[in-house]
Structures are given as structure tokens and as C-alpha cells.
Motif scaffolding. Structure first.
Motif, PDB file in Angstrom:
ATOM      1  N   CYS A 456       0.841  -1.202   0.000  1.00 37.17           N
ATOM      2  CA  CYS A 456       0.000   0.000   0.000  1.00 37.17           C
ATOM      3  C   CYS A 456       0.874   1.250   0.000  1.00 37.17           C
ATOM      4  O   CYS A 456       2.096   1.183   0.173  1.00 37.17           O
ATOM      5  CB  CYS A 456      -0.934   0.013   1.211  1.00 37.17           C
ATOM      6  N   THR A 457       0.247   2.383  -0.179  1.00 41.20           N
ATOM      7  CA  THR A 457       0.964   3.646  -0.186  1.00 41.20           C
ATOM      8  C   THR A 457       0.116   4.733   0.444  1.00 41.20           C
ATOM      9  O   THR A 457      -1.113   4.609   0.508  1.00 41.20           O
ATOM     10  CB  THR A 457       1.343   4.048  -1.636  1.00 41.20           C
ATOM     11  N   LEU A 458       0.789   5.764   0.933  1.00 44.57           N
ATOM     12  CA  LEU A 458       0.121   6.945   1.449  1.00 44.57           C
ATOM     13  C   LEU A 458       0.060   7.960   0.311  1.00 44.57           C
ATOM     14  O   LEU A 458       1.064   8.596  -0.012  1.00 44.57           O
ATOM     15  CB  LEU A 458       0.870   7.506   2.655  1.00 44.57           C
ATOM     16  N   ARG A 459      -1.087   8.085  -0.285  1.00 44.78           N
ATOM     17  CA  ARG A 459      -1.243   8.910  -1.478  1.00 44.78           C
ATOM     18  C   ARG A 459      -1.609  10.336  -1.094  1.00 44.78           C
ATOM     19  O   ARG A 459      -2.457  10.557  -0.226  1.00 44.78           O
ATOM     20  CB  ARG A 459      -2.329   8.305  -2.367  1.00 44.78           C
ATOM     21  N   ILE A 460      -0.961  11.309  -1.738  1.00 46.43           N
ATOM     22  CA  ILE A 460      -1.229  12.723  -1.486  1.00 46.43           C
ATOM     23  C   ILE A 460      -2.028  13.285  -2.651  1.00 46.43           C
ATOM     24  O   ILE A 460      -1.606  13.203  -3.807  1.00 46.43           O
ATOM     25  CB  ILE A 460       0.074  13.518  -1.291  1.00 46.43           C
ATOM     26  N   GLU A 461      -3.198  13.831  -2.341  1.00 50.32           N
ATOM     27  CA  GLU A 461      -4.071  14.381  -3.364  1.00 50.32           C
ATOM     28  C   GLU A 461      -4.308  15.854  -3.088  1.00 50.32           C
ATOM     29  O   GLU A 461      -4.274  16.306  -1.943  1.00 50.32           O
ATOM     30  CB  GLU A 461      -5.416  13.636  -3.382  1.00 50.32           C
ATOM     31  N   GLU A 462      -4.559  16.608  -4.142  1.00 49.61           N
ATOM     32  CA  GLU A 462      -4.889  18.021  -3.988  1.00 49.61           C
ATOM     33  C   GLU A 462      -6.360  18.165  -3.599  1.00 49.61           C
ATOM     34  O   GLU A 462      -7.218  17.436  -4.080  1.00 49.61           O
ATOM     35  CB  GLU A 462      -4.639  18.773  -5.292  1.00 49.61           C
ATOM     36  N   THR A 463      -6.652  19.110  -2.735  1.00 50.18           N
ATOM     37  CA  THR A 463      -8.037  19.396  -2.402  1.00 50.18           C
ATOM     38  C   THR A 463      -8.703  20.132  -3.553  1.00 50.18           C
ATOM     39  O   THR A 463      -8.037  20.861  -4.302  1.00 50.18           O
ATOM     40  CB  THR A 463      -8.133  20.245  -1.117  1.00 50.18           C
TER      41      THR A 463
END
Length: 578
Positions: A456-463
């Protein structure tokens, strides 16, 4: 034995009549001191229950004559010259708080949390207690205490009495399931139609998983006391062999959204039967109900329990992987929405529960022992699994806490927990504690690394919010007014806006549910913003940077390129296919 009697004359007033009767030995040299608890286990803040007490009277039970007494503190009463007498203490208690830690009286039920309304005799907390209830014909009692007769309950001590809430009603529903020969009863008070087959199946599954983890159960029976309310609500509180859960709206109980909450809080509260009710911090052995019981390990009591409450639902097959990730992502969002994570450690936040831990508090001051505590527990669990090739995990730490402390009735210290983690890991774990428990080091990189081991990964998304992403502030619409609620430290908004500003116009155009679109109109991200601040109209310049983003969203997701080894680690962690 100390006798308690509860009755009510007019439920429309919400007042319950409480009577306490006990003998005072003739050899007693000092005055009798009566103490009402100032707080309740499960919520570590002073709540001052004495403000619900009306008209205290002390009588000689034999002569029925009133005796003098003196109030020593806000919740302590002193009765002089009591030696050789049988005393009756009478008072009214206002039962008008419907949550999982409260008490409630109306025409349909009596719901009582004894820790709120029962006094104890200083120095005699370990004596047996009997509670008799005056109830209308046909009412049933749901409670973890044994019944010795009609409407009569027995407790081995004041602690057990105070820790055993009850619901009395003519409309209680209940079903019982068994795990390892022990009975678990699900009580429901409220106007709803439970799907008992589904509830008992799912509750049995997560109970079996928890009992397998610990290898035993602290008590001989267990009771879920559920108040299913006609309005939106969510709360749960743990007790020795029971929990109270308040949830609503009732008609939605078996819908996916509310049933998910029902399962989550029930699994969480059951885990507390071990973790905090039996595995108890040394500072709370025993409870001191009269004052704060400071402890630095609430990140274990609540954080570890928050992690396991959702994780074990997935591990037992009650939750799908996708459903579990949704709950985990909610914890991530709440943690990363709070910039107090840079300013207060988990250990200090545990102490500060007694200060302001259950209130929003001032901006960016504190961190949540529930949310960060759960993420730090996830990090530890995956780290232990990685270091030992899944031979050991956080399960082993919790099992040893149960065996070495909980089963023996001995309180544990933070040093005990660190020792067990280190022994389970087979290596020095001081850096983990220094960074994430006693420090404020960021979690993103270590969490992402730990999650990668299980594919798994910790995904960073834009708000998608322009105000959050480019300028670093949030708003809420109240009565058609757009008000600033949060401002990110060091963001462009900090130089021009303040919390509680009412935004009324952007570049001369009225703000009316359209703030985000108005803030997307200029490519150079420079705007004149008109606000009412303390009822004065101001115009300020808000300017963002095109290549800078604020308030990012973090989520857990599966790696599309996960190897066979990573997928196998995922299966060993969650007991589900990748």
C-alpha cells in the motif's frame, strides 16, 4: 453492605430520587465524609456531577430525624457525630443528559449512569453495595450487574456499582450470542427494527477475533446497552462488563451508513474491556473519583483501541478492505486537518485531556490521542510485523499487557509499555517513541514506508477547494453568511484574514454560495476581498502562489505494482486477499 434506592415521582421533571442507607460503626471517631464523583472513567475531564444534585438531606434511619451536615467542597459532604447511627442520605438527581455517559428519565425509560448520581463513603469504597429500583409494572432492566431479586442489583464494590450503567424500560429488545461459552447480550432501547440475524453474525465475528487475540476475556458476561435515538447521534462509553452506545436516527440503523457506525463503535468499546478497563494505567489503580487522574498513556488506551476498533472488523471479515480504508482515510483526514500535531506530543496530549482534550480549543494547539494515536499504532503494528517477518505484531504487545498486568490487576506504566514493545521488536525502539509519542515528528514518510511493505501507499491528493488549496483557509456557510473557520499557519490567508471574518465580496462581486468559483476567476491569484470583521467592513488583498499548494489530502491506497511478497504481507496483516 451499603444500600442504594432509586425511585421517581414525576418523570416529566427529569428528577430521580436517590436514597443511600448505611450503618456507621460505634467505633468511628471522625465525621463521615460522602463524596460524589467529579468525573467518569472513559472521559478524562472534570464534569462536576454535583451540579445535578438537588436538596441533600441526612437522617437518622431509626428516628427519622434530620441530622446536620456541612458541605466541604463542591461535591463532598461531612456528617459529624454519626458514630453508632444508621444514616439515610436523600437527594434528587437531574437525569436529563442523553449521551453514552449521561442519565435520562422520561415516561418511557430510566437510563442511569451510577457514576453521576451515587455518592460513596470515604474509606468504604470496597464494601458491597445493593441497588433497588422502584419501577412500573412490566419494566425490564438491562445492566451488567447481577440481579439478586426483583428490581434489585448487587455490586461487589462502589467501583463496580458506579461502572455499571442501566436501562429500565418496558420496550427493551435483546438477543444473546455466545463466544467460547460466554454470553454477550445486545440490548436495544428505541423505535427501530433490528436485523438480528445480521447483527449477531457480525458481532460474533469481531468478538471471536478479539478473544483470539487476547486468549481470554476479563469478565464472565457482557452487555451492549444501545440507545437508538430518533435523531442523529453517535457516542460510546466503555465499562467493566458493558458499554453504552447512543446512536441515531433510529429508522436508519440497518442502512449501510449508520450500521457501519454501529459496528465500529461496538467493536471499539468491546476492545476497551481489555484495554483500559482491565489493562489499566498505574495512575488509575484505583480510580480517584474526586480529582484528576493524570496519565501519559491515553494514546494507548484510546489510540490503540481506535486502531483496533476498525482494523479487527476487517480482520474478522465484517468489513471489506475498501470499507476499512475508508475509515482509515477518515482518521488520516482528521489528523492532517489539525496543525496542532506540530505543537503537542501524544504523551502531553494525554495529560491535557484533563485540560481541554474534548473541546475544539484554540487553533493549532493540540493533537488528538484518538486520531494520531491510531496512526502511531498502525505504524507500530506494521513495523513490528516487518522486523519479525509477521512472527510478532502489536497483538503480542497487547496480549502481554493483558497477561502481565490486566489479569493480575496491576497497573502498567509508560516504561512498561516501551519495554514490551522493545522486547517484541527484538531491537531498541526508543527512536519510535522519541519521534512519534514524545515528539512531534511528521508521520507521512514512515507511514508510507511501513504501508509499502504490505503493498500500500500513502497517497497525497490536492483538495478541490480553491480557498484551501491556493490560500490556506476554510469557510462555512451559516444562515447565508460565509465565515472563515480555519486558517493554515504560514499560508497567504494568515496575512489578510482572521477566524470569524464574514466574507461578503470578492473583487466587488457578492459572495453567495459561490466563493470557490470567485476565487478561481484570476490566473494571477490576486483578489480584493471584502469582509466584515467585528461588524466593521474591511477590504483586504488576498494573493496566492500558482506553484504552491496548501491543505493536501492524504489517503491509503493499494499499490498497483505490488509484488507477490507485498501481497502476501497484506494477506497476513488483514486476513483478506489483496
Amino acid at each position: 453492605m451499603i444500600h442504594y434506592h432509586v425511585s421517581f415521582e414525576n418523570p416529566l421533571t427529569f428528577y430521580v430520587q436517590v436514597q443511600m442507607t448505611f450503618e456507621v460503626p460505634a467505633t468511628t471517631a471522625e465525621a463521615v465524609e460522602l463524596q460524589l464523583p467529579a468525573w467518569r472513567p472513559g472521559r478524562y475531564e472534570l464534569q462536576n456531577f454535583a451540579q445535578k444534585i438537588q436538596r441533600v438531606e441526612v437522617l437518622d434511619a431509626n428516628t427519622k430525624s434530620l441530622l446536620p451536615y456541612r458541605k466541604r467542597t463542591k461535591d463532598r459532604w461531612e456528617v459529624p457525630n454519626a458514630a453508632g447511627r444508621t444514616l439515610q442520605v436523600r437527594y434528587n438527581f437531574y437525569a436529563h443528559q442523553m449521551d453514552a455517559g449521561g442519565s435520562w428519565l422520561d415516561e418511557t425509560q430510566l437510563y442511569l449512569n451510577g457514576v453521576q448520581c451515587f455518592m460513596y463513603i470515604e474509606g468504604r469504597q470496597n464494601e458491597a453495595c445493593q441497588l433497588r429500583l422502584d419501577l412500573p409494572e412490566g419494566w425490564q432492566i438491562a445492566c451488567g450487574l447481577p440481579q439478586s431479586g426483583p428490581n434489585t442489583l448487587q455490586a461487589a464494590s462502589f467501583d463496580q456499582l458506579a461502572d455499571s450503567p442501566l436501562i429500565a424500560s418496558p420496550t427493551l429488545q435483546q438477543r444473546t450470542y455466545q463466544v467460547q461459552g460466554l454470553p454477550f447480550t445486545v440490548w436495544i432501547q428505541g423505535e427501530c427494527t433490528p436485523d438480528w440475524e445480521t447483527i449477531l453474525r457480525d458481532f460474533t465475528a469481531f468478538t471471536e477475533e478479539q478473544m483470539a487475540l487476547f486468549g481470554g476475556f476479563p469478565v464472565s458476561d457482557y452487555h451492549y446497552l444501545n440507545q437508538i435515538l430518533p435523531y442523529k447521534h453517535y457516542h460510546g462509553v466503555e465499562h467493566g462488563n458493558s458499554t453504552v452506545i447512543t446512536l441515531g436516527p433510529a429508522e436508519l440503523l440497518m442502512t449501510e451508513g449508520l450500521y457501519k457506525e454501529f459496528l465500529g463503535v461496538s467493536c471499539h468499546e468491546l476492545f476497551h474491556t481489555w484495554n483500559i478497563k482491565s489493562i489499566r494505567p498505574a495512575e488509575m489503580q484505583p480510580y480517584d473519583y474526586a480529582r484528576e487522574n493524570y496519565f501519559r498513556t491515553c494514546y494507548i488506551a484510546e489510540g490503540v483501541t481506535t486502531y483496533y476498533g476498525e482494523y479487527l472488523l476487517a480482520r474478522s471479515g465484517v468489513r471489506t478492505v475498501e470499507q476499512y480504508f475508508q475509515e482509515l482515510n477518515t482518521v488520516l483526514r482528521r489528523h492532517y486537518d489539525d496543525y496542532g500535531r506540530f505543537n503537542l506530543s501524544l504523551a502531553d496530549a494525554s495529560v491535557d485531556l484533563w485540560l481541554d482534550g474534548y473541546k475544539p480549543g484554540v487553533p493549532d494547539r493540540k493533537v488528538s490521542v484518538y486520531h494520531k494515536g491510531a496512526l502511531v499504532a498502525l505504524l507500530l503494528d506494521l513495523t513490528l510485523r516487518h522486523l519479525t517477518g509477521h512472527q510478532r505484531s502489536l497483538d503480542d504487545v497487547m496480549r502481554r499487557l493483558w497477561e502481565e498486568f490486566g489479569q493480575k490487576g496491576v497497573g502498567y506504566t509508560e516504561e512498561d509499555y516501551m519495554r514490551l514493545v522493545t522486547e517484541t521488536a527484538g531491537r531498541d525502539m526508543r527512536a519510535y517513541f522519541d519521534k512519534f509519542v514524545y515528539g512531534t515528528a511528521p508521520l507521512e514518510e514512515p507511514l508510507d514506508k511501513a504501508l509499502s511493505w504490505v503493498g500500500c501507499t500513502l497517497r497525497i491528493e490536492e483538495t478541490t477547494s480553491t480557498s484551501e488549496s491556493y490560500f490556506g483557509f476554510r469557510t462555512v456557510v451559516k444562515n447565508e453568511r460565509t465565515e472563515v473557520t480555519d486558517i493554515l499557519p504560514d499560508s497567504p490567508a494568515t496575512t489578510t484574514l482572521t477566524v470569524d471574518d464574514e466574507i461578503v465580496a470578492v473583487n466587488g462581486r457578492r459572495v453567495d454560495m459561490n466563493l470557490q468559483s470567485l476565487l478561481s476567476a484570476n490566473g494571477d491569484l490576486r483578489y480584493e476581498v471584502s469582509v466584515f470583521r467585528q461588524n466593521r467592513l474591511l477590504t483586504v488583498v488576498l494573493e496566492g502562489q500558482p506553484n504552491q499548494r496548501y491543505w493536501q489530502k492524504l489517503t491509503v491506497a493499494k499499490l498497483p505494482t505490488a509484488t507477490a511478497a507485498q501481497q502476501e504481507s497484506f494477506r497476513l496483516w488483514l486476513k483478506q486477499e489483496f
